[in-house]
Scaffold this active site. Sequence first.
Site, PDB file in Angstrom:
ATOM      1  N   LYS A  79     -70.055 -56.082 -63.402  1.00 55.04           N
ATOM      2  CA  LYS A  79     -69.519 -54.784 -63.801  1.00 55.04           C
ATOM      3  C   LYS A  79     -70.640 -53.998 -64.477  1.00 55.04           C
ATOM      4  CE  LYS A  79     -65.687 -52.822 -66.541  1.00 55.04           C
ATOM      5  NZ  LYS A  79     -64.525 -53.160 -67.384  1.00 55.04           N
ATOM      6  N   SER A 154     -60.053 -51.334 -65.875  1.00 55.98           N
ATOM      7  CA  SER A 154     -61.261 -50.596 -65.586  1.00 55.98           C
ATOM      8  C   SER A 154     -62.239 -51.338 -64.667  1.00 55.98           C
ATOM      9  CB  SER A 154     -61.979 -50.258 -66.894  1.00 55.98           C
ATOM     10  OG  SER A 154     -62.422 -51.447 -67.534  1.00 55.98           O
ATOM     11  N   SER A 178     -58.338 -54.969 -68.564  1.00 61.94           N
ATOM     12  CA  SER A 178     -59.203 -54.539 -67.462  1.00 61.94           C
ATOM     13  C   SER A 178     -59.742 -55.611 -66.534  1.00 61.94           C
ATOM     14  CB  SER A 178     -60.371 -53.740 -68.010  1.00 61.94           C
ATOM     15  OG  SER A 178     -59.942 -52.446 -68.298  1.00 61.94           O
TER      16      SER A 178
HETATM   17  N1  GLN Z   1     -56.390 -49.489 -69.700  1.00 61.89           N
HETATM   18  C1  GLN Z   1     -56.862 -49.802 -71.001  1.00 61.89           C
HETATM   19  C2  GLN Z   1     -57.648 -48.640 -71.554  1.00 61.89           C
HETATM   20  O1  GLN Z   1     -57.849 -47.700 -70.845  1.00 61.89           O
HETATM   21  C3  GLN Z   1     -57.693 -51.056 -70.989  1.00 61.89           C
HETATM   22  C4  GLN Z   1     -59.083 -50.856 -70.519  1.00 61.89           C
HETATM   23  C5  GLN Z   1     -59.903 -52.095 -70.644  1.00 61.89           C
HETATM   24  O2  GLN Z   1     -59.381 -53.192 -70.766  1.00 61.89           O
HETATM   25  N2  GLN Z   1     -61.209 -51.922 -70.625  1.00 61.89           N
HETATM   26  O3  GLN Z   1     -58.080 -48.665 -72.674  1.00 61.89           O
END
Ligand code: GLN
Length: 507
Positions: A79, A154, A178
């Site tokens: 990532k 994400s 994410s």
């Molecule tokens: N959807 C959550 C957010 O936008 C989690 C994102 C994540 O785990 N990086 O904060």
Amino acid sequence: MSMSHEYDSIAALRDALTTRKVSATELANSALQAAQAHASLNAFLHIDPELTLAQARAADARLASGQADALTGVPIAHKDVFVTQGWRTTAASKMLEHYTSPFDATVVSRLAQAGAVSIGKLNCDEFAMGSGNENSAFGPARNPWNVNHVPGGSSGGSAAAVAAGIVPATTGTDTGGSVRQPAALCGVSGIKPTYGTVSRFGMIAFGSSLDQAGPVARHAKDLLELLDTMSGFDERDSTSLEFCDGVANAPGRIRSEFNDAVARFDANGSKPLQGLRIGVPTEFFNEGLSADVGAAVEAALQQYEALGATRVSISLPRTKLSIPAYYVIAPAEASSNLSRYDGVRYGYRTPSYTDLADMTSRSRAEGFGQEVIRRIMVGTYVLCHGYYDAYYLQAQRVRRMIANDFQQAFAGQCDVIMGPVTPTVAKRIGDNRDDPTADWLADIYTLGVSLAGLPAASIPCGFGGADSSLPVGLQIIGNYFREGQVLAVADRFQQATDWHQRKPELK
Ligand code: GLN
């Protein structure tokens, strides 16, 4: 086009590599070709064949000398929030569009030391903020099961690249879901370990008290291969754990726990999971859960019962509060972490400005995307004098209560907790454009685990949506430091089912 060298598992790949049926260079080349062939998925942000092939040649040299490590020659990808010396690191933000790190993240260097060959850097939401990979400054990644749908976020590129068969495993990060959420929506497996298990050094910070790295792959066993290698104490991360429940936090810990659990299951004969108590939170089956996802999760629970496990109904009464608590705490930490992007030291700088303050403010306004700015605004607000007690402190109290609710369930009622990962299958790209907070609600089943710092996996368990064409994930939550057990429980399901083997038809 499918990848010519797709092996069923990392174990199969290792076997093919050590017996010289295939070389690391061949594998790297076919992964690079597959990435190119599926470029329309926008899963990769940076590819550099020379860097990849240099790693592959080094792997081949080790294989030839009989000195292969656990992952020597296995193609992976990271990532784009893990900093890498070779490839650029952008966190999918215009702010870091031209940034190259002078060092590797611990996760990156540990996997490289174990011999893994990196194919490149994967698309994600900007600074990992999002639930659909639509917040990337470089365009959304797409779901291989239906390219008009999001891959989840994400870590969308991490899940899409595995689902498309480009690489057998990738790294992701999970702050509020994410890793689990994109794994679920792309029909692959993923795990977030206990907070503190994997070093955050070199992982671009979002919410420091929540951020954990975790792998994505098809098989639970492959998650184990990566996670066990990635994990371990790191003195360069102040929240990295030296010990997990009295056992040194070092590679080998998770594997040995996994092996112990497997041995126990094997001893049970035809009912391997006899004695395993699965807690099913009533709050995870509320009105927001779509019928198709609910049905697939229910079928998976029945499969677990057929394997000998017993189901107990539990309550996580503050599940709903995890959304407001998380969306106060995570933005608060983000606003602090992202203050370093000031246009002075590194990152984007506006071309025209009047003075220093104007330069910083314009650089941030132009360099950050909308969702990131929204988080910084919310975070700054809740940390303000006068609001701190009302919002931030209150959210921290709720966080503690959420963690206690999990502990109560684990104390007497169950060994693992299971439920859905997401309320629905992957939505269409663009669907929530006018309502940014609609995405936040989709995190309801993943946020509590993150706030509590618990380990949790997502594994494929069926399909939903139109023509049952989009994957559904099952969430398996363990108590602190029980990631080995979680993976063993996931692995048992995968021995009995083939959801994780299903592959999308790609053009
Ligand atoms: N959807 C959550 C957010 O936008 C989690 C994102 C994540 O785990 N990086 O904060």
